[in-house]
Write an enzyme that holds these catalytic residues in place. Structure first.
Site, PDB file in Angstrom:
ATOM      1  N   ASP A 170       0.577  -1.088   0.287  1.00 15.25           N
ATOM      2  CA  ASP A 170      -0.336   0.358   0.124  1.00 15.25           C
ATOM      3  C   ASP A 170       1.153   1.059   0.193  1.00 15.25           C
ATOM      4  OD1 ASP A 170      -1.110  -2.061   0.648  1.00 15.25           O
ATOM      5  OD2 ASP A 170      -2.764  -1.470   2.294  1.00 15.25           O
ATOM      6  N   HIS A 216      -1.312   3.875  -0.725  1.00 14.24           N
ATOM      7  CA  HIS A 216      -1.904   5.199   0.080  1.00 14.24           C
ATOM      8  C   HIS A 216      -1.784   6.571  -0.157  1.00 14.24           C
ATOM      9  CE1 HIS A 216      -5.567   2.488   1.161  1.00 14.24           C
ATOM     10  NE2 HIS A 216      -4.422   2.330   1.816  1.00 14.24           N
ATOM     11  N   ASP A 258      -4.118  -0.176  -3.778  1.00  9.73           N
ATOM     12  CA  ASP A 258      -4.300   0.754  -1.892  1.00  9.73           C
ATOM     13  C   ASP A 258      -3.551   1.743  -3.167  1.00  9.73           C
ATOM     14  OD1 ASP A 258      -6.453  -0.606  -0.940  1.00  9.73           O
ATOM     15  OD2 ASP A 258      -5.655  -1.012   1.170  1.00  9.73           O
ATOM     16  N   ASP A 271      -6.639   6.382  -2.023  1.00 13.84           N
ATOM     17  CA  ASP A 271      -7.025   7.228  -0.983  1.00 13.84           C
ATOM     18  C   ASP A 271      -6.197   7.442   0.681  1.00 13.84           C
ATOM     19  OD1 ASP A 271     -10.359   6.696  -1.730  1.00 13.84           O
ATOM     20  OD2 ASP A 271      -9.724   4.771  -0.791  1.00 13.84           O
ATOM     21  N   ARG A 272      -6.944   8.326   1.206  1.00 14.68           N
ATOM     22  CA  ARG A 272      -6.062   8.193   3.014  1.00 14.68           C
ATOM     23  C   ARG A 272      -4.905   9.534   2.365  1.00 14.68           C
ATOM     24  NH1 ARG A 272      -8.186   5.636   6.804  1.00 14.68           N
ATOM     25  NH2 ARG A 272      -8.629   3.400   6.898  1.00 14.68           N
ATOM     26  N   ASN A 322      -7.990  -3.005  -2.284  1.00 12.57           N
ATOM     27  CA  ASN A 322      -9.935  -3.206  -1.883  1.00 12.57           C
ATOM     28  C   ASN A 322     -10.602  -1.354  -1.529  1.00 12.57           C
ATOM     29  OD1 ASN A 322      -7.791  -3.086   0.846  1.00 12.57           O
ATOM     30  ND2 ASN A 322      -9.835  -2.816   1.650  1.00 12.57           N
ATOM     31  N   HIS A 323      -9.245  -0.528  -1.890  1.00 15.21           N
ATOM     32  CA  HIS A 323      -9.299   0.681  -2.520  1.00 15.21           C
ATOM     33  C   HIS A 323      -9.375   1.464  -3.812  1.00 15.21           C
ATOM     34  CE1 HIS A 323      -9.334   2.754   1.967  1.00 15.21           C
ATOM     35  NE2 HIS A 323      -9.431   1.587   2.290  1.00 15.21           N
ATOM     36  N   HIS A 378      -3.630  -9.099  -3.369  1.00 13.12           N
ATOM     37  CA  HIS A 378      -3.322  -7.432  -2.230  1.00 13.12           C
ATOM     38  C   HIS A 378      -3.879  -8.115  -0.500  1.00 13.12           C
ATOM     39  CE1 HIS A 378      -4.430  -3.639  -0.425  1.00 13.12           C
ATOM     40  NE2 HIS A 378      -5.769  -3.749  -0.309  1.00 13.12           N
ATOM     41  N   ARG A 423     -12.221  -6.518  10.586  1.00 10.63           N
ATOM     42  CA  ARG A 423     -13.302  -5.529   9.561  1.00 10.63           C
ATOM     43  C   ARG A 423     -14.026  -5.743   9.477  1.00 10.63           C
ATOM     44  NH1 ARG A 423      -8.637  -3.679   6.371  1.00 10.63           N
ATOM     45  NH2 ARG A 423      -6.174  -4.861   6.578  1.00 10.63           N
ATOM     46  N   HIS A 461      -2.050  -4.471   2.655  1.00 14.93           N
ATOM     47  CA  HIS A 461      -3.907  -4.453   2.901  1.00 14.93           C
ATOM     48  C   HIS A 461      -3.482  -4.194   4.685  1.00 14.93           C
ATOM     49  CE1 HIS A 461      -8.413  -5.290   2.985  1.00 14.93           C
ATOM     50  NE2 HIS A 461      -8.295  -6.247   3.188  1.00 14.93           N
TER      51      HIS A 461
END
Length: 490
Positions: free
Chosen positions: A234, A236, A263, A266-267, A295-296, A345, A395, A422
């Site tokens: 990730d 991100h 990923d 995002d964030r 997943n993002h 991922h 989660r 992840h």
């Protein structure tokens, strides 16, 4: 010597939570609960630590237990609502937000989240009502030829040819990518400047054509002694940390393959810059630069965790996010490295019978978004657990799988290990399940708060793995989650 009491452990947990030591806080609250399982505060506080560590399913379970022990404990309802919104269960969150607001009418944050959640529920209902089954894609309707590059643009020029498609009146943009363009664009991004929308559209469309030609599971290996494969986890939206990987480890080239394991958006507040940089490298080196979906790279996450908001803020256009969304739905779901390492991922499956051949045959184009069940969802969402067997996801989506599951998968498919991402790892990576399950995470000091190292893995011709860790580097004073939904950005 006096033994610590449950309250002592709770107080130590509170201190760890304030210091962003979330796993330590969870352990301390668990010790408090083991000594006294009747105190709602212990469960509610552990729920908050789970929220901070993104274990939203565990947070919901703890908040629910706190409510069961003390139905008057308002904070537990609020934390359960926050955890539900984090996994896009907006309708489920509304009653908990309402309880909070009714009991604490002066809590501005709770009221704002409640109103925002109401707004999202209404918007989703409206979108569902007007949904068109065969709505044309943005990629098919964009007229890039007529777009002009703004006179104020002072960056590198992108060479774009417009090629007429067979049996059609449409012209497709063909990008002639160069290393110089990428280098100059990265310098531009570093000082907060953007690319023109014409260039953005052309880059994303060209990358989409390449993704569409790749199988669901890409298969790569280092062919020569001087060849290298680097696997990154990730990132991100942490653009400046991505550049640190390239500075420290070398830039992508025909002999230096890179695989980014999902990923990348995002964030962090530079997701557009990361996505465009990765896509540009994919165009320049289509046979040695690879990207798995995370997943993002999905609509439900992007609408909450900032990527949609960032696209709209930076490019003032609905079509930019929609085009990126279409590109994400074309990304491969896994990569087989050197015939020995399955890189995905999230993780493994709820069924032992899933094989590499099943993944090769899986039609990822049949569902643009992963949904709540099935192979795609599990590849993007699952997590390991230390106990044998399978268990519910911390989660709240997917499952957890134990060392026996990993061992059976590796033996059945002739693998040395599964490599996944992840999850934050404080040291940047971890080796679990008797060394057959490796997690690599490449966003150091995640969200400017976790204090973790980043890591990447180098794989040489002989298939041996070399783990490299690195620290976060300074970045402009723009906070993570700046573009996130109000539900997550408060």
């Amino acid at each position: 010597m006096t033994q610590p009491t449950a309250v002592d452990f709770k107080n130590q947990g509170n201190k760890a939570l304030l210091e962003s030591k979330y796993e330590e806080a969870i352990e301390l609250y668990t010790k408090a609960i083991n000594l006294d399982s009747t105190n709602a505060v212990f469960f509610a506080n552990r729920a908050q630590a789970h929220i901070k560590s993104e274990a939203y399913g565990s947070a919901i379970a703890d908040a629910s237990e706190a409510i069961k022990l003390d139905p008057s404990y308002t904070k537990a309802y609020y934390r359960r609502a926050v955890a539900k919104t984090a996994i896009v269960r907006y309708k489920d969150a509304l009653p908990d937000f309402k309880v909070t607001v009714d009991r604490a009418p002066n809590d501005k944050d709770a009221k704002a989240r409640y109103l925002e959640c109401q707004k999202i529920v209404r918007r989703l209902a409206f979108e569902k009502a007007i949904e068109v089954e065969d709505e044309p894609s943005v990629a098919e309707t964009l007229d890039i030829r007529s777009l002009k590059v703004e006179d104020s643009y002072d960056g590198p020029e992108l060479d774009i040819e417009f090629v007429k498609e067979a049996d059609s009146d449409k012209f497709f943009p063909k990008v002639n990518m160069t290393k110089e363009f990428i280098t100059q664009t990265i310098e531009r991004f570093k000082v907060g400047k953007l690319l023109p929308r014409k260039y953005l559209y052309a880059i994303v469309l060209q990358a989409m054509k390449l993704f569409q030609q790749e199988p669901t599971m890409v298969e790569i290996k280092a062919e020569m002694p001087d060849h290298l494969i680097t696997i990154c986890g990730d990132t991100h939206g942490q653009f400046f940390d991505l550049l640190e990987i390239f500075r420290k480890n070398g830039e992508p080239s025909e002999n230096h393959m890179y695989l980014f394991n999902g990923d990348f958006v995002d964030r962090g507040s530079w997701s557009c810059e990361i996505a465009l940089t990765l896509y540009a490298y994919k165009i320049l080196y289509p046979s040695s630069f690879f990207i798995n979906r995370g997943n993002h790279e999905t609509d439900s996450m992007n609408k909450v965790y900032g990527f949609e908001g960032e696209c709209k803020h930076k490019y003032v256009s609905e079509s930019v996010f929609k085009l990126f969304s279409e590109s994400f739905s074309l990304l491969p779901l896994a990569t087989l490295v050197s015939d020995q390492y399955f890189v995905v991922h999230g993780g493994l499956f709820s069924d032992d019978n899933v094989t590499l051949d099943d993944i090769r045959k899986f039609n990822r184009f049949s569902e643009k978004q992963p949904g709540m069940h099935g192979i795609m969802m599990e590849m993007l969402w699952t997590d390991p657990q230390p106990e044998p067997g399978r268990g519910p996801s911390k989660r709240g989506i997917g499952i957890q799988f134990g060392p026996d599951v990993t061992d059976r998968f590796c033996k059945a498919n002739g693998l040395k290990a599964v490599i996944r991402s992840h999850e934050v790892r404080m040291g940047g990576y971890s080796e679990e399940h008797d060394g057959k399950l490796i997690t690599v995470f490449s966003a150091p000091n995640y969200c400017d708060s976790q204090g973790n190292k980043g890591a990447y893995i180098n794989v040489r011709e002989d298939g041996e793995l070399n783990f490299v860790t690195f620290d976060a580097v300074p970045h402009p004073d723009i906070k993570p989650m700046r573009y996130a939904s109000q539900l997550m950005g408060m």
